[in-house]
Structures are given as C-alpha cells and as structure tokens.
Design a protein around this motif. Structure first.
Motif, PDB file in Angstrom:
ATOM      1  N   THR A  93       0.829  -1.210   0.000  1.00 35.46           N
ATOM      2  CA  THR A  93       0.000   0.000   0.000  1.00 35.46           C
ATOM      3  C   THR A  93       0.865   1.263   0.000  1.00 35.46           C
ATOM      4  N   THR A  94       1.973   1.225   0.726  1.00 37.37           N
ATOM      5  CA  THR A  94       2.866   2.395   0.759  1.00 37.37           C
ATOM      6  C   THR A  94       3.458   2.661  -0.617  1.00 37.37           C
ATOM      7  N   LEU A  95       3.971   1.609  -1.267  1.00 35.39           N
ATOM      8  CA  LEU A  95       4.540   1.777  -2.602  1.00 35.39           C
ATOM      9  C   LEU A  95       3.486   2.222  -3.609  1.00 35.39           C
ATOM     10  N   GLY A  96       2.305   1.621  -3.533  1.00 32.96           N
ATOM     11  CA  GLY A  96       1.237   1.997  -4.457  1.00 32.96           C
ATOM     12  C   GLY A  96       0.794   3.437  -4.272  1.00 32.96           C
ATOM     13  N   LEU A  97       0.691   3.858  -3.014  1.00 34.75           N
ATOM     14  CA  LEU A  97       0.292   5.239  -2.722  1.00 34.75           C
ATOM     15  C   LEU A  97       1.334   6.233  -3.236  1.00 34.75           C
ATOM     16  N   LEU A  98       2.597   5.995  -2.904  1.00 36.25           N
ATOM     17  CA  LEU A  98       3.666   6.900  -3.327  1.00 36.25           C
ATOM     18  C   LEU A  98       3.812   6.897  -4.851  1.00 36.25           C
ATOM     19  N   SER A  99       3.618   5.731  -5.458  1.00 39.00           N
ATOM     20  CA  SER A  99       3.747   5.630  -6.904  1.00 39.00           C
ATOM     21  C   SER A  99       2.679   6.456  -7.617  1.00 39.00           C
ATOM     22  N   ALA A 100       1.462   6.485  -7.062  1.00 40.35           N
ATOM     23  CA  ALA A 100       0.379   7.263  -7.669  1.00 40.35           C
ATOM     24  C   ALA A 100       0.554   8.757  -7.426  1.00 40.35           C
ATOM     25  N   TYR A 145     -14.632  15.095  -6.907  1.00 40.53           N
ATOM     26  CA  TYR A 145     -14.619  15.560  -5.522  1.00 40.53           C
ATOM     27  C   TYR A 145     -13.200  15.834  -5.028  1.00 40.53           C
ATOM     28  N   ILE A 146     -12.212  15.163  -5.629  1.00 43.78           N
ATOM     29  CA  ILE A 146     -10.814  15.453  -5.284  1.00 43.78           C
ATOM     30  C   ILE A 146     -10.422  16.825  -5.845  1.00 43.78           C
ATOM     31  N   ARG A 147     -10.868  17.109  -7.068  1.00 46.00           N
ATOM     32  CA  ARG A 147     -10.601  18.428  -7.640  1.00 46.00           C
ATOM     33  C   ARG A 147     -11.262  19.520  -6.801  1.00 46.00           C
ATOM     34  N   THR A 148     -12.468  19.228  -6.329  1.00 49.60           N
ATOM     35  CA  THR A 148     -13.172  20.205  -5.493  1.00 49.60           C
ATOM     36  C   THR A 148     -12.430  20.449  -4.182  1.00 49.60           C
ATOM     37  N   ALA A 149     -11.939  19.366  -3.572  1.00 48.49           N
ATOM     38  CA  ALA A 149     -11.192  19.499  -2.322  1.00 48.49           C
ATOM     39  C   ALA A 149      -9.926  20.320  -2.530  1.00 48.49           C
ATOM     40  N   ARG A 150      -9.273  20.109  -3.663  1.00 46.55           N
ATOM     41  CA  ARG A 150      -8.070  20.890  -3.948  1.00 46.55           C
ATOM     42  C   ARG A 150      -8.424  22.347  -4.215  1.00 46.55           C
ATOM     43  N   ALA A 151      -9.544  22.565  -4.918  1.00 43.77           N
ATOM     44  CA  ALA A 151      -9.956  23.936  -5.231  1.00 43.77           C
ATOM     45  C   ALA A 151     -10.293  24.734  -3.975  1.00 43.77           C
ATOM     46  N   LYS A 152     -10.742  24.030  -2.930  1.00 43.90           N
ATOM     47  CA  LYS A 152     -11.064  24.705  -1.672  1.00 43.90           C
ATOM     48  C   LYS A 152      -9.811  25.121  -0.911  1.00 43.90           C
ATOM     49  N   GLY A 153      -8.659  24.689  -1.385  1.00 43.70           N
ATOM     50  CA  GLY A 153      -7.409  25.068  -0.738  1.00 43.70           C
ATOM     51  C   GLY A 153      -6.962  24.132   0.363  1.00 43.70           C
ATOM     52  N   LEU A 154      -7.545  22.917   0.412  1.00 45.84           N
ATOM     53  CA  LEU A 154      -7.131  21.963   1.444  1.00 45.84           C
ATOM     54  C   LEU A 154      -5.688  21.528   1.194  1.00 45.84           C
ATOM     55  N   PRO A 155      -4.920  21.268   2.243  1.00 45.34           N
ATOM     56  CA  PRO A 155      -3.535  20.808   2.061  1.00 45.34           C
ATOM     57  C   PRO A 155      -3.494  19.487   1.285  1.00 45.34           C
ATOM     58  N   LYS A 156      -2.426  19.313   0.516  1.00 44.03           N
ATOM     59  CA  LYS A 156      -2.283  18.113  -0.301  1.00 44.03           C
ATOM     60  C   LYS A 156      -2.312  16.851   0.553  1.00 44.03           C
ATOM     61  N   LYS A 157      -1.682  16.902   1.729  1.00 44.34           N
ATOM     62  CA  LYS A 157      -1.658  15.745   2.619  1.00 44.34           C
ATOM     63  C   LYS A 157      -3.067  15.373   3.067  1.00 44.34           C
ATOM     64  N   THR A 158      -3.886  16.371   3.367  1.00 46.36           N
ATOM     65  CA  THR A 158      -5.261  16.121   3.806  1.00 46.36           C
ATOM     66  C   THR A 158      -6.094  15.532   2.677  1.00 46.36           C
ATOM     67  N   VAL A 159      -5.934  16.065   1.481  1.00 47.90           N
ATOM     68  CA  VAL A 159      -6.691  15.564   0.332  1.00 47.90           C
ATOM     69  C   VAL A 159      -6.366  14.103   0.062  1.00 47.90           C
ATOM     70  N   ILE A 160      -5.088  13.751   0.135  1.00 48.22           N
ATOM     71  CA  ILE A 160      -4.662  12.384  -0.194  1.00 48.22           C
ATOM     72  C   ILE A 160      -5.056  11.390   0.893  1.00 48.22           C
ATOM     73  N   LEU A 161      -4.726  11.730   2.156  1.00 48.46           N
ATOM     74  CA  LEU A 161      -4.925  10.772   3.242  1.00 48.46           C
ATOM     75  C   LEU A 161      -6.369  10.692   3.722  1.00 48.46           C
TER      76      LEU A 161
END
Length: 335
Positions: free
Chosen positions: A116-123, A234-250
């Motif tokens: 899961t760690t490798l897959g997450l980092l790879s994406a 919904y990921i694009r929306t979360a990013r557009a709201k200015g949420l930190p990248k770490k929060t959007v991903i995790l």
C-alpha cells in the motif's frame, strides 16, 4: 439484494466449491499410478500381507464405494488416519497448521504495509523515481519464481554473510513452551524473549519470499485505484477549496482507493495459506505445506486429501469474508 441474501448465496457457493474440491482430490489420489500399500510394506512384502493391508485400508472396494465412505467420514469430521504417523489426519493438521498461519500472517502484514505504501507513493509521485522503482519492484515480484529467489537469498544471507538462519522455525537447541502453537505469541505469553527474537530471525527470509508476490500485486492495485480516485471530481473540489495536499490524499482519496485493495488483500491471504508449500519446503518450515509435500512423497493418501481440503476450506472462508466486507462497503456488489 439484501446483505443477508447475498451472504446466504455465497455460503451455498462455498459449500459447492468445497464439495467439488473434495471429489476431485479424492479421485486424483486414487487414479495416480502408485500403490500406497507398496510404499508402506515395501516391494518385497508377501501377497497375503498386501491383500490384508488393502482390505484394512478399504482399497479393495470399488472407487465409488471408497468415495462414499470418505464423504461419510468427512461429514462426521473424520478425514481418516495418516498412513505414516498412524494418527488422525485432523490431529496432524492441527499440529502443523499454526506454523503456516504464523508465516501467512507475517507475510500478509509485510505485503500490506509495503504494498500500500509503494502503491500510494507511486500514484502521488507519478512518473518519478519512486513510481519507476515501484513498477520494477512489482514486475520482479510477479515474475521471479519464489523457490529460485529463496535459494538465492539463503546463499547470500546465510552462507555468505551469516546474518540470517537458513531454515526452521527456531534454533534446534531451543525448547519453547507450546501454548497456541504460534511460536511468537507463545514466547510472549511465557516471557521466553530469547525464543521470540530467535524466531523473528528465522521468520524474516520466508516472510519476504512468501509475501513478495503479494506485495507486488497489492502495490499495482493500489497505484491504479489511487490514480483513478485522484482524477475524481470531488478530489478536484477538495483541492480547489485550498485543502492541504496531505489532507486531500490521506483523508479523502486514500479511503476510497482502499476499497478494491481490501478484496485483493483477502484473496492474497488465502493464496498465502495455499501457496506456502514451496516456501515451507525451501526453508524447512514445519507447516501444513511441508506436511502435504512429505505426504506426497510417502503416498499418504488420507494426509494428502485432508491437507488439501483443509487449505481449500480456509481459502473459501477467507474469500467469503472478503465478499461480505466488499458488499458491506459497496452495496453495488450485491447485485
């Protein structure tokens, strides 16, 4: 479809699968050109002794009658007695099973954490070094034969460096107290920490070999799932709201990306239990896989059938649990 109806349907299918496996294993062990009586008594046994042994084992009956007798015994929980140990096959299986479970659990934990760690980092870092490394790592994990890689690692880490033991569950001079049969758990319960750390050293190489291919599969599924989720609206929306990248991903992407990974984890765990045969043989691991291999070499038909059916049962139960979890997470799967 209601969840209860879905579970009932899967239970019926599981029973059909187990019944089919039972019949196939029984027939195959009876039609192979080998004589278990000759393996037991030797080639120079007198004909009277051979006939008496065949009658005692029920091998003088038609194969259909032998199948009915075996099915009746299985339904009563009796898989017969081992021709080698003369003990109940169930007793032998329960003695060897904990070692296989311990190896499979450690392997799936290793595979899940690393995969899961490798897959997450790879994406997340697509087309960068970690992505290329993950893909090469996954291809090698799926392509390299486990028995070959196991021998190479034994040659390097045992013969050349002397860092890790070549096989076994613990050193021969140790006598751990048996409580559950799981050496690591038993050593913690009894406070035998020398056994615990010794068993950890013996567990490293077989865990890596058995879990490597599962790690590769989980990493590939995780990467594909994560890439698909990261392109959702919904990921694009979360990013557009200015949420930190770490929060959007995790918090937003990872949860949904893990849904298909749950299925592959369950199937891989069932596969580890059934695929431990070669790994246990290479590393002299006293588990169910090695027990079946030894039974094949000695033509121990009851042990072969009982061990194979038991592994099929475990795999089917794991598969059932995965289906139920997946149906609970995604109601669309119930259809």
């Amino acid at each position: 479809m209601e969840l209860s109806s879905f579970i009932l349907k899967r239970l019926i299918l599981m029973v059909v699968v187990i019944f089919g496996v039972l019949i196939i294993v029984f027939v195959v062990t009876r039609i192979i050109p080998a004589d278990p009586v000759g393996a037991i008594l030797g080639g120079n046994a007198p004909p009277a002794a051979v006939d008496a042994m065949r009658h005692q084992l029920g091998l003088d009956k038609p194969i259909f009658m032998q199948l009915l007798d075996y099915l009746g015994g299985v339904l009563r929980g009796n898989f017969g007695n081992s021709l080698v140990s003369s003990r109940s096959v169930i007793t032998d299986i329960l003695e060897y099973l904990p070692a296989t479970i311990e190896l499979a659990i450690s392997s799936i934990i290793f595979a899940v954490l690393l995969g899961t760690t490798l897959g997450l980092l790879s994406a997340v870092f697509r087309n960068r070094f970690i992505d290329h490394f993950s893909r090469v790592f996954s291809i090698l994990g799926i392509s390299l034969p486990g028995f070959w890689l196991g021998l190479i690692l034994i040659l390097f880490f045992y013969y050349r460096l002397g860092w890790l033991p070549s096989g076994g569950q613990y050193d021969m001079f140790l006598s751990p107290t048996r409580v559950t049969g799981l050496v690591l758990l038993d050593s913690v319960i009894t406070g035998e920490w020398n056994v615990f750390f010794n068993a950890i050293k013996h567990l490293i190489l077989p865990t890596f070999i058995l879990g490597y291919s599962s790690t590769a599969s989980i990493a590939r599924i995780m990467r594909a799932s994560m890439l698909d989720v990261l392109h959702q609206n919904y990921i694009r929306t979360a990013r557009a709201k200015g949420l930190p990248k770490k929060t959007v991903i995790l918090r937003h992407a990872l949860r949904n990306a893990l849904i298909p990974v749950v299925t592959i984890i369950g199937l891989e765990f069932g596969g580890l239990l059934s695929g431990a045969v070669l790994t246990e043989t290479i590393f002299s691991w006293p588990g169910l896989g090695r027990y079946i291999v030894n039974s094949l070499l000695t033509l121990d038909y009851p042990a072969i059938s009982g061990g194979t059916i038991f592994i099929a049962l475990i795999y089917s139960v794991v598969n059932l649990v995965v289906d139920i979890l997946y149906a609970a997470l995604d109601p669309r799967m119930r259809a």
